[in-house]
Design an enzyme around this catalytic site. Structure first.
Site, mmCIF file in Angstrom:
data_model
loop_
_atom_site.group_PDB
_atom_site.id
_atom_site.type_symbol
_atom_site.label_atom_id
_atom_site.label_comp_id
_atom_site.label_asym_id
_atom_site.label_seq_id
_atom_site.Cartn_x
_atom_site.Cartn_y
_atom_site.Cartn_z
ATOM 1 N N CYS A 1 -14.564 40.619 11.751
ATOM 2 C CA CYS A 1 -15.173 39.414 11.196
ATOM 3 C C CYS A 1 -16.392 39.854 10.383
ATOM 4 C CB CYS A 1 -15.573 38.501 12.352
ATOM 5 S SG CYS A 1 -16.447 37.024 11.836
ATOM 6 N N GLU B 1 -24.389 40.958 10.669
ATOM 7 C CA GLU B 1 -23.552 41.284 11.815
ATOM 8 C C GLU B 1 -22.080 41.383 11.434
ATOM 9 O OE1 GLU B 1 -26.183 38.322 14.617
ATOM 10 O OE2 GLU B 1 -24.051 38.012 14.376
ATOM 11 N N SER C 1 -13.997 24.619 7.785
ATOM 12 C CA SER C 1 -14.749 24.100 8.934
ATOM 13 C C SER C 1 -14.730 22.583 8.869
ATOM 14 C CB SER C 1 -16.193 24.603 8.889
ATOM 15 O OG SER C 1 -16.216 25.996 8.935
ATOM 16 N N LEU C 2 -14.106 21.970 9.830
ATOM 17 C CA LEU C 2 -13.915 20.518 9.770
ATOM 18 C C LEU C 2 -14.911 19.799 10.697
ATOM 19 C CD1 LEU C 2 -10.398 18.904 9.548
ATOM 20 C CD2 LEU C 2 -12.293 17.733 10.560
ATOM 21 N N CYS D 1 -26.027 23.922 8.764
ATOM 22 C CA CYS D 1 -25.216 23.165 9.721
ATOM 23 C C CYS D 1 -25.971 23.091 11.059
ATOM 24 C CB CYS D 1 -23.851 23.834 9.917
ATOM 25 S SG CYS D 1 -22.899 23.863 8.390
ATOM 26 N N CYS E 1 -25.370 25.806 13.918
ATOM 27 C CA CYS E 1 -25.238 27.216 13.537
ATOM 28 C C CYS E 1 -26.538 27.991 13.726
ATOM 29 C CB CYS E 1 -24.787 27.296 12.086
ATOM 30 S SG CYS E 1 -24.728 28.968 11.457
ATOM 31 N N CYS F 1 -28.107 31.983 5.744
ATOM 32 C CA CYS F 1 -27.221 30.981 5.158
ATOM 33 C C CYS F 1 -28.047 29.808 4.651
ATOM 34 C CB CYS F 1 -26.226 30.495 6.218
ATOM 35 S SG CYS F 1 -24.992 29.346 5.560
ATOM 36 N N CYS G 1 -21.346 34.250 15.667
ATOM 37 C CA CYS G 1 -22.034 34.484 14.402
ATOM 38 C C CYS G 1 -23.513 34.120 14.422
ATOM 39 C CB CYS G 1 -21.279 33.702 13.338
ATOM 40 S SG CYS G 1 -22.192 32.888 12.105
#
Lengths: 340, 220
Positions: free
Chosen positions: A103, A90, A209-210, A114, A117, A110, A328
């Site tokens: 983006c 995407e 990414s925190l 996470c 996600c 992936c 995403c």
């Protein structure tokens, strides 16, 4: 057949050597590929007919049209591209007055797993090449209007470092798209060795990414914390010169009752002390089978104010394209699940 | 000035053994202590690319071992698989927090994700553990004897590609789905490829396991 699109100038020089073409042809090809908006070798009209013939016999141009596009009521567009592994990636186009941000994805699926996600639910299907990354900019309708690029789509960019660095080289070189690296942001969950290499080899901005300043909590959200803890990532960031030309920002998705408390504000202030940075607060878009919920608008706003009061520049990222699942992984995962 | 890098030090390979199709165990000199569950970065060149591997040997053993699957298109594993005793590799100090928990736990692994649990077992840490191990082929339950001797029926093999009366036919996720319930007070340690970890985590969450009881280590 190998693609020309996505090759660096050095690689194009190798092509000219292999084909016995004059060395200056490499720069001409680069100009057609990246400077002028063409889509075929036939369009490279300042190359001799025999050079074009040779190129066509040995290489394909290498761009790919999108297979689907959806437009949100707010103008955001979601492009779906088919990839060499026959899975979708995407690309989001996000217009905002005179700013036109794209983006891009860097992987099909992936590996990072996470908890929050959607892309992770696809599993990992493969890495994108530099050409496939750049194609997301080249083959969208708004290509000529792009002002900013964020590597925040599907995949962990720094888990596919070499093609990402190559795409950055092509984007920022004079012979390529000649774009300022200050208009490009690469996001990471904090793969430390790759982040160090990215910082050494590129001048693009960094976004980390925190999502939680507390170690145990972050581990639950992001398995990467087991091997590359946030304190080491921050220690590395402290050793670089951010805050002037180059920026570092921290992405922080807000989860109700989990990471949105005053203790989190206090701890964030503590761990980010001494780093010139910005925090982007992001509303969580719930995904299937998640135990997480999104914080209320009031909580997000209070959290932002509290961080700003502590001296950390904090903004709330506007949610865009919600009616087309622009976040995403949402669209391609839905397509994938439907297919299976 | 940069922070100290995770320095690679040269180590001698002690052995390299193929233990199943495409699966190798590589042993090398030990010059540091570690906790079972930790990983080391490995490279075949001093300044070459490195990858993280879970340690697959016991804490008190006189060497360190790692377990890996050869990925034909990968950079490192084909090179690792061609090493012999006496060759050099470059190794970082151990790191990572996927550590042993003395409480009751499920250990859930796919493929070479079994390594940290094997390290825990070889270090004498296995009380109140139930191990689910998923593989595609029966020959890949290479540590069967040791796990079975220690855990008995709490070592559950799940094989998706071949059938055997003593082995659950299917993936670990299929096994978990087949259970009528899961203990809520257990911890669930997941290790392996992202696909398995993410799907297993979804099942556990569906079954009301608190997500702070789910600890994941993903191979990437």
């Amino acid at each position: 057949m190998e693609s020309l699109f996505g090759k660096t100038l050095d690689e194009l020089r190798d092509v000219t050597v292999i084909l016995g073409l004059p060395s200056y042809t490499a720069k001409q090809i680069a100009d057609w590929l990246y400077g002028k908006h063409v889509f075929s070798i036939d369009d490279m009209t300042n190359l001799s007919l025999s050079a074009r013939k040779q190129l066509k016999e040995n290489y394909k141009f290498g761009t790919e049209a999108c297979s689907k596009v959806q437009t949100s009521i707010d103008g955001t567009k979601k492009y779906l591209f088919n990839t060499s592994v026959n899975k979708y990636i995407e690309t989001a186009y996000i217009p905002d007055s005179d700013r036109h941000t794209v983006c891009v994805s860097t992987q099909v699926g992936c590996k990072m797993g996470c908890l929050f996600c959607m892309t992770g639910k696809q599993g990992f299907q493969g890495n994108l090449t530099a050409g496939e990354i750049l194609n997301q900019l080249h083959s969208i309708e708004e290509s000529s209007r792009i002002t900013n690029i964020v590597y925040m789509g599907m995949g962990e960019p720094l888990d596919n470092l070499e093609p990402v660095l190559k795409s950055l080289e092509i984007l920022t070189s004079e012979w390529g798209y000649a774009m300022s690296p200050r208009r490009i942001t690469v996001s990471t969950i904090g793969l430390l060795p790759a982040m160090r290499e990215f910082l050494e080899k590129s001048e693009a901005h960094l976004a980390v990414s925190l999502h939680s300043p507390f170690e145990e909590e972050r581990k639950m959200l992001m398995p990467v914390q087991q091997v590359y803890p946030l304190n080491e990532v921050l220690q590395e960031i402290r050793s670089w010169d951010f805050g002037k030309q180059r920026r570092v920002s921290f992405e922080y998705i807000m989860f109700r009752g989990l990471n949105d408390t005053p203790e989190h504000v206090k701890e964030l202030t503590k761990i980010l002390s001494g780093i010139r940075c910005r925090i982007n607060l992001i509303r969580f878009h719930p995904i299937p089978d998640t135990p997480l919920d999104t914080s209320s608008d009031e909580t997000i706003s209070a959290f932002k104010d509290a961080l700003n009061d502590k001296g950390i520049t904090t903004t709330i990222r506007a949610s865009r394209g919600e009616d087309i699942y622009a976040a995403c992984g949402l669209l391609s995962t839905k397509k994938l699940l439907k297919k299976s | 000035m940069h922070v100290q890098q995770h320095t690679l030090t040269r180590q001698s390979v002690l052995y390299s053994e193929k233990i199943a199709e495409d699966v190798f165990i590589l042993g090398f000199q030990k010059n540091f202590d570690f906790e079972p569950g930790q990983v080391v970065g490995i490279s075949v060149e001093e300044n070459g690319p490195r990858r993280l591997y879970s340690i697959c040997s016991g804490k008190e053993e006189d060497h360190i071992a790692i377990l890996y699957n050869v990925v034909d298109e990968g950079y490192l594993t084909p090179r690792l698989s061609s090493l012999f005793a006496g060759d050099s590799i470059w190794v970082t100090e151990p790191r990572g927090d996927f550590l042993y928990d003395p409480g009751p736990s499920f250990w859930i692994a796919s493929g070479t994700g079994i390594a940290p649990f094997y390290s825990m077992l070889k270090s004498g840490n296995f009380d109140r553990k139930i191990l689910l191990h998923g593989e595609r082929h029966l020959e890949k339950f290479y540590f069967y004897d040791e796990f079975y001797d220690t855990l008995g029926h709490n070592y559950i093999r799940c094989c998706s590609g071949e059938e055997d009366p003593a082995v659950f036919h299917g993936r670990v996720t299929g096994y978990l789905r087949s259970l009528p319930s899961l203990p809520l007070h257990y911890k669930y340690y997941l290790c392996g490829r992202a696909e398995m970890v993410v799907e297993t985590r979804d099942i556990l969450i569906e079954r009301d396991i608190p997500f702070n009881h789910i600890i994941s280590e993903i191979y990437f």
